[in-house]
Scaffold this motif. Sequence first.
Motif, PDB file in Angstrom:
ATOM      1  N   GLU A 150      37.259  42.479  57.381  1.00  0.00           N
ATOM      2  CA  GLU A 150      38.182  41.425  56.949  1.00  0.00           C
ATOM      3  C   GLU A 150      39.515  41.963  56.444  1.00  0.00           C
ATOM      4  O   GLU A 150      40.372  41.206  56.033  1.00  0.00           O
ATOM      5  N   LEU A 151      39.686  43.272  56.465  1.00  0.00           N
ATOM      6  CA  LEU A 151      40.879  43.887  55.888  1.00  0.00           C
ATOM      7  C   LEU A 151      41.968  44.058  56.930  1.00  0.00           C
ATOM      8  O   LEU A 151      42.372  45.170  57.273  1.00  0.00           O
ATOM      9  N   ASN A 152      42.469  42.958  57.418  1.00  0.00           N
ATOM     10  CA  ASN A 152      43.521  42.953  58.439  1.00  0.00           C
ATOM     11  C   ASN A 152      44.733  42.214  57.906  1.00  0.00           C
ATOM     12  O   ASN A 152      44.605  41.298  57.099  1.00  0.00           O
ATOM     13  N   GLY A 153      45.890  42.572  58.381  1.00  0.00           N
ATOM     14  CA  GLY A 153      47.119  41.905  57.966  1.00  0.00           C
ATOM     15  C   GLY A 153      47.804  42.655  56.836  1.00  0.00           C
ATOM     16  O   GLY A 153      47.228  43.531  56.177  1.00  0.00           O
ATOM     17  N   LYS A 154      49.046  42.298  56.625  1.00  0.00           N
ATOM     18  CA  LYS A 154      49.907  43.002  55.666  1.00  0.00           C
ATOM     19  C   LYS A 154      49.321  43.066  54.257  1.00  0.00           C
ATOM     20  O   LYS A 154      49.423  44.096  53.581  1.00  0.00           O
ATOM     21  N   MET A 155      48.724  42.004  53.793  1.00  0.00           N
ATOM     22  CA  MET A 155      48.195  41.958  52.430  1.00  0.00           C
ATOM     23  C   MET A 155      46.890  42.739  52.279  1.00  0.00           C
ATOM     24  O   MET A 155      46.638  43.348  51.234  1.00  0.00           O
ATOM     25  N   PHE A 156      46.048  42.737  53.329  1.00  0.00           N
ATOM     26  CA  PHE A 156      44.706  43.307  53.189  1.00  0.00           C
ATOM     27  C   PHE A 156      44.589  44.748  53.685  1.00  0.00           C
ATOM     28  O   PHE A 156      43.696  45.470  53.262  1.00  0.00           O
ATOM     29  N   GLU A 157      45.463  45.194  54.578  1.00  0.00           N
ATOM     30  CA  GLU A 157      45.356  46.562  55.110  1.00  0.00           C
ATOM     31  C   GLU A 157      45.426  47.634  54.028  1.00  0.00           C
ATOM     32  O   GLU A 157      44.713  48.637  54.126  1.00  0.00           O
ATOM     33  N   PRO A 158      46.241  47.468  52.975  1.00  0.00           N
ATOM     34  CA  PRO A 158      46.224  48.495  51.925  1.00  0.00           C
ATOM     35  C   PRO A 158      44.847  48.674  51.276  1.00  0.00           C
ATOM     36  O   PRO A 158      44.535  49.746  50.754  1.00  0.00           O
ATOM     37  N   LEU A 159      44.001  47.645  51.338  1.00  0.00           N
ATOM     38  CA  LEU A 159      42.668  47.735  50.741  1.00  0.00           C
ATOM     39  C   LEU A 159      41.736  48.639  51.532  1.00  0.00           C
ATOM     40  O   LEU A 159      40.623  48.926  51.075  1.00  0.00           O
ATOM     41  N   ARG A 160      42.169  49.112  52.667  1.00  0.00           N
ATOM     42  CA  ARG A 160      41.362  50.082  53.420  1.00  0.00           C
ATOM     43  C   ARG A 160      41.290  51.416  52.685  1.00  0.00           C
ATOM     44  O   ARG A 160      40.406  52.223  52.950  1.00  0.00           O
ATOM     45  N   GLU A 161      42.227  51.614  51.759  1.00  0.00           N
ATOM     46  CA  GLU A 161      42.179  52.796  50.891  1.00  0.00           C
ATOM     47  C   GLU A 161      41.136  52.504  49.810  1.00  0.00           C
ATOM     48  O   GLU A 161      41.328  51.614  48.974  1.00  0.00           O
ATOM     49  N   LEU A 162      40.031  53.240  49.843  1.00  0.00           N
ATOM     50  CA  LEU A 162      38.915  52.942  48.936  1.00  0.00           C
ATOM     51  C   LEU A 162      39.276  52.983  47.448  1.00  0.00           C
ATOM     52  O   LEU A 162      38.764  52.156  46.686  1.00  0.00           O
ATOM     53  N   GLU A 179      42.444  32.808  36.317  1.00  0.00           N
ATOM     54  CA  GLU A 179      43.057  31.540  36.691  1.00  0.00           C
ATOM     55  C   GLU A 179      42.569  31.072  38.059  1.00  0.00           C
ATOM     56  O   GLU A 179      42.234  29.903  38.251  1.00  0.00           O
ATOM     57  N   LEU A 180      42.522  32.005  39.022  1.00  0.00           N
ATOM     58  CA  LEU A 180      42.074  31.662  40.376  1.00  0.00           C
ATOM     59  C   LEU A 180      40.554  31.583  40.474  1.00  0.00           C
ATOM     60  O   LEU A 180      40.016  30.963  41.389  1.00  0.00           O
ATOM     61  N   GLU A 181      39.848  32.266  39.576  1.00  0.00           N
ATOM     62  CA  GLU A 181      38.393  32.351  39.571  1.00  0.00           C
ATOM     63  C   GLU A 181      37.838  32.867  40.892  1.00  0.00           C
ATOM     64  O   GLU A 181      36.882  32.335  41.447  1.00  0.00           O
ATOM     65  N   THR A 182      38.483  33.917  41.385  1.00  0.00           N
ATOM     66  CA  THR A 182      38.021  34.603  42.583  1.00  0.00           C
ATOM     67  C   THR A 182      38.386  36.078  42.448  1.00  0.00           C
ATOM     68  O   THR A 182      39.031  36.491  41.482  1.00  0.00           O
ATOM     69  N   VAL A 183      37.965  36.875  43.443  1.00  0.00           N
ATOM     70  CA  VAL A 183      38.249  38.308  43.404  1.00  0.00           C
ATOM     71  C   VAL A 183      39.700  38.566  43.796  1.00  0.00           C
ATOM     72  O   VAL A 183      40.253  37.873  44.658  1.00  0.00           O
ATOM     73  N   VAL A 184      40.292  39.561  43.132  1.00  0.00           N
ATOM     74  CA  VAL A 184      41.675  39.952  43.409  1.00  0.00           C
ATOM     75  C   VAL A 184      41.788  41.465  43.314  1.00  0.00           C
ATOM     76  O   VAL A 184      40.920  42.130  42.749  1.00  0.00           O
ATOM     77  N   TRP A 185      42.884  41.968  43.861  1.00  0.00           N
ATOM     78  CA  TRP A 185      43.201  43.389  43.782  1.00  0.00           C
ATOM     79  C   TRP A 185      44.602  43.549  43.210  1.00  0.00           C
ATOM     80  O   TRP A 185      45.405  42.597  43.241  1.00  0.00           O
ATOM     81  N   PRO A 186      44.927  44.749  42.715  1.00  0.00           N
ATOM     82  CA  PRO A 186      46.236  44.970  42.098  1.00  0.00           C
ATOM     83  C   PRO A 186      47.425  44.669  43.010  1.00  0.00           C
ATOM     84  O   PRO A 186      48.509  44.346  42.521  1.00  0.00           O
ATOM     85  N   ASN A 187      47.249  44.721  44.328  1.00  0.00           N
ATOM     86  CA  ASN A 187      48.371  44.437  45.231  1.00  0.00           C
ATOM     87  C   ASN A 187      48.557  42.932  45.473  1.00  0.00           C
ATOM     88  O   ASN A 187      49.416  42.527  46.235  1.00  0.00           O
ATOM     89  N   ALA A 227      46.186  40.825  46.706  1.00  0.00           N
ATOM     90  CA  ALA A 227      45.254  40.303  47.709  1.00  0.00           C
ATOM     91  C   ALA A 227      44.107  39.563  47.019  1.00  0.00           C
ATOM     92  O   ALA A 227      43.666  39.955  45.939  1.00  0.00           O
ATOM     93  N   ASP A 228      43.649  38.493  47.633  1.00  0.00           N
ATOM     94  CA  ASP A 228      42.482  37.767  47.135  1.00  0.00           C
ATOM     95  C   ASP A 228      41.808  37.066  48.304  1.00  0.00           C
ATOM     96  O   ASP A 228      42.390  36.910  49.368  1.00  0.00           O
ATOM     97  N   PHE A 229      40.570  36.676  48.095  1.00  0.00           N
ATOM     98  CA  PHE A 229      39.804  35.923  49.087  1.00  0.00           C
ATOM     99  C   PHE A 229      39.292  34.640  48.444  1.00  0.00           C
ATOM    100  O   PHE A 229      38.931  34.628  47.265  1.00  0.00           O
TER     101      PHE A 229
END
Length: 122
Positions: free
Chosen positions: A33-45, A56-64, A66-68
């Motif tokens: 699912e790590l495709n596109g400009k926002m998610f590709e950086p998450l390929r770095e473990l 606030e969003l009540e979902t998972v997020v990353w420092p860049n 990205a969220d799902f």
Amino acid sequence: MFLHITAVTYLHEYQIDVLFNNGRRGVVDLRCELNGKMFEPLRELPLFAQVAIDPELETVVWPNGADFAPEFLYYLAFRDDPALQEQFQRWGYCAAPVEPRQTERRAPKRQKKPSARRVPVA
């Protein structure tokens, strides 16, 4: 009831353990699912491992940033659960069931040749 994430734990590689507000817990593999400009950086473990919950969003997020969506994570975690297929279809994560197509080819039917009328012999 709206679906939210209440806890998340990084497991390994691209897998996270997610607890939903309905009490269900599941493992989500985001490797594909790590495709596109926002998610590709998450390929770095090291970045992927920094997963957290946005209060606030009540979902998972990353420092860049990205969220799902929680519904998408729920689908990924439980997509093989037969009891949830109708719900996933309503959410648009599964195609509606398709009637099986007939795959065997049949020879065309032969037309009967006109036959001479047989008369019983007395």
